[in-house]
Design a protein around this motif. Structure first.
Motif, PDB file in Angstrom:
ATOM      1  N   ASP A  72       0.821  -1.209   0.000  1.00  0.00           N
ATOM      2  CA  ASP A  72       0.000   0.000   0.000  1.00  0.00           C
ATOM      3  C   ASP A  72       0.858   1.264   0.000  1.00  0.00           C
ATOM      4  O   ASP A  72       0.513   2.257  -0.650  1.00  0.00           O
ATOM      5  CB  ASP A  72      -0.955  -0.007   1.193  1.00  0.00           C
ATOM      6  N   GLY A  73       1.986   1.228   0.702  1.00  0.00           N
ATOM      7  CA  GLY A  73       2.874   2.382   0.739  1.00  0.00           C
ATOM      8  C   GLY A  73       3.574   2.621  -0.590  1.00  0.00           C
ATOM      9  O   GLY A  73       3.717   3.769  -1.032  1.00  0.00           O
ATOM     10  N   LEU A  74       4.015   1.547  -1.232  1.00  0.00           N
ATOM     11  CA  LEU A  74       4.642   1.696  -2.551  1.00  0.00           C
ATOM     12  C   LEU A  74       3.623   2.244  -3.544  1.00  0.00           C
ATOM     13  O   LEU A  74       3.934   3.142  -4.346  1.00  0.00           O
ATOM     14  CB  LEU A  74       5.196   0.357  -3.040  1.00  0.00           C
ATOM     15  N   ARG A  75       2.416   1.731  -3.465  1.00  0.00           N
ATOM     16  CA  ARG A  75       1.337   2.197  -4.344  1.00  0.00           C
ATOM     17  C   ARG A  75       1.083   3.692  -4.103  1.00  0.00           C
ATOM     18  O   ARG A  75       0.964   4.467  -5.049  1.00  0.00           O
ATOM     19  CB  ARG A  75       0.076   1.379  -4.052  1.00  0.00           C
ATOM     20  N   ALA A  76       1.008   4.089  -2.833  1.00  0.00           N
ATOM     21  CA  ALA A  76       0.778   5.501  -2.500  1.00  0.00           C
ATOM     22  C   ALA A  76       1.918   6.369  -3.010  1.00  0.00           C
ATOM     23  O   ALA A  76       1.691   7.458  -3.544  1.00  0.00           O
ATOM     24  CB  ALA A  76       0.602   5.655  -0.991  1.00  0.00           C
ATOM     25  N   GLU A  89       0.361   8.843   5.062  1.00  0.00           N
ATOM     26  CA  GLU A  89       0.604   7.970   6.208  1.00  0.00           C
ATOM     27  C   GLU A  89       0.903   6.543   5.745  1.00  0.00           C
ATOM     28  O   GLU A  89       1.691   5.842   6.365  1.00  0.00           O
ATOM     29  CB  GLU A  89      -0.582   7.995   7.177  1.00  0.00           C
ATOM     30  N   ALA A  90       0.320   6.116   4.625  1.00  0.00           N
ATOM     31  CA  ALA A  90       0.615   4.789   4.064  1.00  0.00           C
ATOM     32  C   ALA A  90       2.084   4.718   3.667  1.00  0.00           C
ATOM     33  O   ALA A  90       2.737   3.688   3.861  1.00  0.00           O
ATOM     34  CB  ALA A  90      -0.282   4.489   2.861  1.00  0.00           C
ATOM     35  N   VAL A  91       2.608   5.809   3.130  1.00  0.00           N
ATOM     36  CA  VAL A  91       4.024   5.860   2.758  1.00  0.00           C
ATOM     37  C   VAL A  91       4.877   5.752   4.026  1.00  0.00           C
ATOM     38  O   VAL A  91       5.857   5.002   4.062  1.00  0.00           O
ATOM     39  CB  VAL A  91       4.346   7.148   1.971  1.00  0.00           C
ATOM     40  N   ALA A  94       4.847   2.209   5.335  1.00  0.00           N
ATOM     41  CA  ALA A  94       5.681   1.349   4.483  1.00  0.00           C
ATOM     42  C   ALA A  94       7.157   1.594   4.759  1.00  0.00           C
ATOM     43  O   ALA A  94       7.958   0.649   4.750  1.00  0.00           O
ATOM     44  CB  ALA A  94       5.368   1.593   3.005  1.00  0.00           C
ATOM     45  N   GLN A  95       7.517   2.847   5.021  1.00  0.00           N
ATOM     46  CA  GLN A  95       8.911   3.146   5.338  1.00  0.00           C
ATOM     47  C   GLN A  95       9.334   2.413   6.602  1.00  0.00           C
ATOM     48  O   GLN A  95      10.452   1.903   6.691  1.00  0.00           O
ATOM     49  CB  GLN A  95       9.130   4.652   5.496  1.00  0.00           C
ATOM     50  N   ARG A  96       8.438   2.333   7.574  1.00  0.00           N
ATOM     51  CA  ARG A  96       8.764   1.604   8.806  1.00  0.00           C
ATOM     52  C   ARG A  96       8.976   0.113   8.516  1.00  0.00           C
ATOM     53  O   ARG A  96       9.846  -0.520   9.114  1.00  0.00           O
ATOM     54  CB  ARG A  96       7.683   1.825   9.863  1.00  0.00           C
TER      55      ARG A  96
END
Length: 151
Positions: A72-76, A89-91, A94-96
């Motif tokens: 989801d973070g990569l997609r965001a 916040e999804a990014v 994902a970073q975490r």
């Protein structure tokens, strides 16, 4: 050298629109959608992309949650880069996940390697996710991430 500029040939060829293996993996991962609904789906994806060895893969709910968070973070991030609205916040989440994945640099990566980064963990699922992280690093380094269609 006679007869022209040495770099002309490469600039005159038709551009190759074929994705690198790393970009293809990132694209496949961010477009899983409903195909990544449970732990069995994650196992199928990891095997299908050859990110893990064959055989049983014990996938915990935490592993599954991390994979979905990373996807989801990569997609965001791809959406943000394309000028679309996305969940910042999804990014961050994902970073975490990426921060918790251990990778190492290979001095001489194999021809088939997605990236010079390789998993530095023994757990199969985390190895698979570390390979996704390596692929993301590779597409960032080449700029190819900007060409991956956001979902």
């Amino acid at each position: 050298m006679t007869g022209g500029v040495p770099w002309c040939h490469s600039h005159m060829t038709t551009p190759d629109t074929k994705k690198s293996a790393a970009a293809a993996l990132i694209h496949a991962f961010v477009t899983t959608g409903d195909d990544l609904a449970d732990r069995a789906d994650l196992a199928r994806f990891l095997r299908g992309q050859r990110l893990v060895t064959e055989g049983a893969i014990p996938i915990t709910l935490a592993d599954f949650d991390e994979a979905v968070t990373l996807r989801d973070g990569l997609r965001a991030q791809l959406r943000l880069a394309a000028g679309e609205s996305a969940d910042a916040e999804a990014v961050a989440r994902a970073q975490r996940v990426l921060d918790g994945l251990r990778v190492t640099v290979r001095l001489a990566p194999s021809e088939a390697a997605l990236s010079p980064l390789a998993p530095a963990v023994v757990d199969e699922v985390r190895r698979g996710m570390a390979r996704v992280a390596g692929a993301w690093a590779a597409v960032l380094a080449t700029g190819e991430w900007r060409e991956i269609e956001p979902v």
